[in-house]
Design a protein around this motif. Structure first.
Motif, PDB file in Angstrom:
ATOM      1  N   SER A  31       1.891  34.819  35.418  1.00 32.13           N
ATOM      2  CA  SER A  31       2.997  33.880  35.241  1.00 32.13           C
ATOM      3  C   SER A  31       2.488  32.475  35.534  1.00 32.13           C
ATOM      4  CB  SER A  31       4.158  34.222  36.177  1.00 32.13           C
ATOM      5  OG  SER A  31       3.770  34.108  37.534  1.00 32.13           O
ATOM      6  N   TRP A  32       3.025  31.510  34.832  1.00 27.03           N
ATOM      7  CA  TRP A  32       2.620  30.123  35.034  1.00 27.03           C
ATOM      8  C   TRP A  32       3.821  29.318  35.508  1.00 27.03           C
ATOM      9  CZ3 TRP A  32       5.480  26.751  32.150  1.00 27.03           C
ATOM     10  CH2 TRP A  32       6.114  27.277  31.024  1.00 27.03           C
ATOM     11  N   GLY A  33       3.575  28.108  36.003  1.00 21.91           N
ATOM     12  CA  GLY A  33       4.660  27.245  36.464  1.00 21.91           C
ATOM     13  C   GLY A  33       5.190  27.618  37.830  1.00 21.91           C
ATOM     14  N   GLY A 257       6.279  24.548  39.239  1.00 26.33           N
ATOM     15  CA  GLY A 257       5.032  24.077  39.816  1.00 26.33           C
ATOM     16  C   GLY A 257       3.884  24.189  38.839  1.00 26.33           C
ATOM     17  N   THR A 258       2.668  24.036  39.341  1.00 31.06           N
ATOM     18  CA  THR A 258       1.466  24.001  38.500  1.00 31.06           C
ATOM     19  C   THR A 258       0.555  25.201  38.699  1.00 31.06           C
ATOM     20  OG1 THR A 258       0.197  22.757  40.154  1.00 31.06           O
ATOM     21  CG2 THR A 258       1.497  21.477  38.558  1.00 31.06           C
ATOM     22  N   HIS A 259       1.045  26.215  39.398  1.00 24.29           N
ATOM     23  CA  HIS A 259       0.174  27.328  39.768  1.00 24.29           C
ATOM     24  C   HIS A 259       0.392  28.531  38.853  1.00 24.29           C
ATOM     25  CE1 HIS A 259       0.396  25.499  44.065  1.00 24.29           C
ATOM     26  NE2 HIS A 259      -0.476  24.860  43.296  1.00 24.29           N
ATOM     27  N   THR A 260      -0.678  28.995  38.236  1.00 25.24           N
ATOM     28  CA  THR A 260      -0.675  30.283  37.551  1.00 25.24           C
ATOM     29  C   THR A 260      -1.001  31.350  38.580  1.00 25.24           C
ATOM     30  OG1 THR A 260      -1.322  29.353  35.420  1.00 25.24           O
ATOM     31  CG2 THR A 260      -1.789  31.680  35.779  1.00 25.24           C
ATOM     32  N   VAL A 261      -0.174  32.383  38.663  1.00 27.92           N
ATOM     33  CA  VAL A 261      -0.367  33.438  39.665  1.00 27.92           C
ATOM     34  C   VAL A 261      -0.430  34.781  38.957  1.00 27.92           C
ATOM     35  CG1 VAL A 261       0.515  34.540  41.754  1.00 27.92           C
ATOM     36  CG2 VAL A 261       0.903  32.092  41.384  1.00 27.92           C
TER      37      VAL A 261
END
Length: 552
Positions: A31-33, A257-261
């Motif tokens: 998932s991104w964002g 946000g800016t994190h891909t997890v």
């Protein structure tokens, strides 16, 4: 696209039965964002968790899994016992559902007694907590997650994933004086073992992924235990053994946000009948590590409870052999948590062999340290963190050993920040990936604590170069630079060693690092320890075909 080179793409997880990779219309395996925020130490995590749970209201949903739960563990002072906090939430109309591991080691009171009491307290308040023994023989459910969903207010949704259990010993802070509610460890840790640990607070679409992980286990139709004795006790104690139906899962929270997890997991190849969501098990934690290690060029920074098993560290060793400029820092417990005449050698032999493999590959480019507090008491490192080249970061429940990579249930988060870090070196690996803010800041936060540096010191933003050994150039530079960071740890540990060797005269040098060297074991004890380590301490949960091919 950098994240494709660092994260597992669709199909690389090796488990087509899971719903995780089918949740998005674009077929993305992540998932991104998102916003991923590290909570270093149990005190930070517990205080935030307490506030978040106390703010939940009727119709909200609280889900959790844990290895062990102590209902009397205080999150933030008297009246904040975790059992009471969850019970009050259930009484307010929050739907509370939990899964706790049911220990195999009942006669040793390893975890079952505490987990059973935890579950009964929640049930009396209107929640539901099941003791889950759907594991491979000798295995455990080691995942540590909490999901908070808010009816009509998805912007408040949050998930917590990492290494911190809701139990005794965990409520420590940066001073590392230990949790006042302590369980005994090996003698060197004292009556209140200092404890170092990390959890992630996750917001954004990834919350839906963490909830999906919980739902897969909750909806497993298999009995909670296959043991006839356990099932008899369940009946005698009138335990709840049937999971109530959950409401349909709501839409994921919006990007924020800016994190891909990417969620990475371990499930074993469960004998006779596998999990419906992982019939042959899942080893995406191992696969995620091995993929990222193939891109390691500058620095592997690792904090781990065990760092065992030559079969697991082989990927690290191969990266060191392949790249002569690659360095590796490991932060581990200075002593195993058990020090009995049989358990101590079983625990030591795996690390002795693993470190020998790493040092054959990397020589003096491999440095391993233990931690102590300012009173000189060793700190038990329970964190499970890895940062590679300031690009890829992993935080989870999984350790660097065969048990975590193949045998127990585990859950970790690989984080790739879409925001490049502007500080030099901007591309430490030299592959064009570029350092990323999340990975670099996580590493710097942890390193600054171990070096006794204030926030912001040594990060390359100011003019304060590192000079921990007083020699000027040995440790000078910015912690952002892999070589300078490696030397800063070496210098701090050397200075502290010299202070002890000099009779502790003068002020104690800054830092908490002590060079780690495993004690030697006589040949006879090694001979006995090896098979016991493989059978009991660090077993292999892979299907036989993968074992024979030495694959994950």
């Amino acid at each position: 696209m950098t994240r494709v080179q660092w994260l597992l793409v669709r199909g690389e997880r090796g488990n087509p039965a899971t719903r995780l990779d089918d949740r998005r219309a674009d077929g993305a395996a992540w998932s991104w964002g998102n916003q991923a925020r590290p909570l270093v130490h149990g005190a930070s995590y517990f205080a935030e968790l307490l506030a978040a749970v106390d703010a939940m209201r009727e119709g909200d949903l609280l889900l959790f899994t844990d290895w062990r739960g102590d209902p009397d563990e205080r999150l933030d002072g008297p009246g904040t016992e975790i059992g009471a906090v969850l019970c009050r939430a259930a009484a307010r109309g929050v739907m509370v559902k939990g899964l706790l591991w049911r220990s195999h080691l009942d006669s040793l009171h390893f975890s079952e007694e505490e987990n059973l009491r935890f579950g009964k307290e929640i049930a009396r308040a209107g929640g539901e907590c099941l003791l889950d023994m759907r594991v491979r023989p000798g295995g455990s459910h080691h995942q540590k997650l909490v999901v908070l969903r808010h009816r009509g207010h998805a912007e408040r949704d949050v998930a917590y994933v990492g290494g911190i259990d809701l139990c005794h010993n965990r409520n420590d802070d940066a001073a590392h004086r230990g949790d006042r509610q302590s369980l005994p460890l090996a003698a060197p840790y004292g009556p209140h073992p200092p404890w170092h640990d990390v959890q992630l607070a996750l917001r954004g679409p990834v919350v839906g992924d963490v909830e999906a992980v919980f739902r897969e286990r909750w909806e497993d139709p298999a009995p909670l235990s296959r043991s006839p004795l356990t099932r008899l006790r369940e009946r005698m104690h009138r335990e709840d053994v049937h999971a109530d139906r959950l409401p349909p899962q709501t839409a994921d929270p919006a990007p924020r946000g800016t994190h891909t997890v990417q969620l990475l997991r371990t499930y074993p190849n469960r004998l006779l009948l596998g999990y419906p969501f992982a019939p042959d098990g899942e080893r995406s934690i191992a696969r995620g590590y091995l993929k990222s290690l193939r891109r390691a060029r500058a620095l592997i920074y690792l904090e781990d409870q065990y760092l065992w098993s030559p079969r697991v560290v082989a990927g690290f060793a191969e990266a060191l052999r392949r790249n002569p400029g690659l360095r590796m820092i490991g932060v581990v417990p200075a002593f195993p948590d058990q020090d009995g005449p049989l358990t101590l050698p079983m625990n030591l032999i795996g690390r002795i062999n693993a470190l020998a493999e790493l040092r054959r590959a990397g020589g003096d480019r491999v440095a391993v340290y233990g931690l102590e507090n300012h009173a000189g008491t060793p700190v038990y490192v329970h964190a499970k963190v890895c940062v590679i080249d300031d690009v890829w970061a992993s935080v989870g429940s999984d350790n660097i050993n065969l048990r975590s990579w193949t045998h127990d249930s585990e859950l970790g988060c690989a984080v790739h920040d879409e925001t490049p870090d502007p500080r030099v070196p901007r591309d430490p690996g030299g592959l064009g990936d570029g350092a990323r803010v999340f990975a670099r800041e996580l590493r710097l936060e942890l390193m600054r604590e171990h070096l006794d540096l204030p926030d912001g010191d040594g990060d390359g933003d100011g003019d304060g170069d590192l000079d921990l050994d007083g020699g000027g150039d040995a440790a000078g530079g910015s912690l952002c630079d892999p070589v300078a960071a490696f030397e800063a740890f070496r210098a701090a540990a050397s200075a502290l060693d010299a202070w002890y060797e000099g009779g502790r005269r003068g002020p104690r040098p800054p830092g908490r690092l002590r060079p780690y060297g495993p004690p030697d074991l006589p040949a006879g004890r090694r001979l006995l320890a090896r098979p016991l380590h493989r059978l009991l301490v660090d077993p292999d949960g892979r299907p036989m075909g993968l074992r024979l091919r030495k694959r994950f």
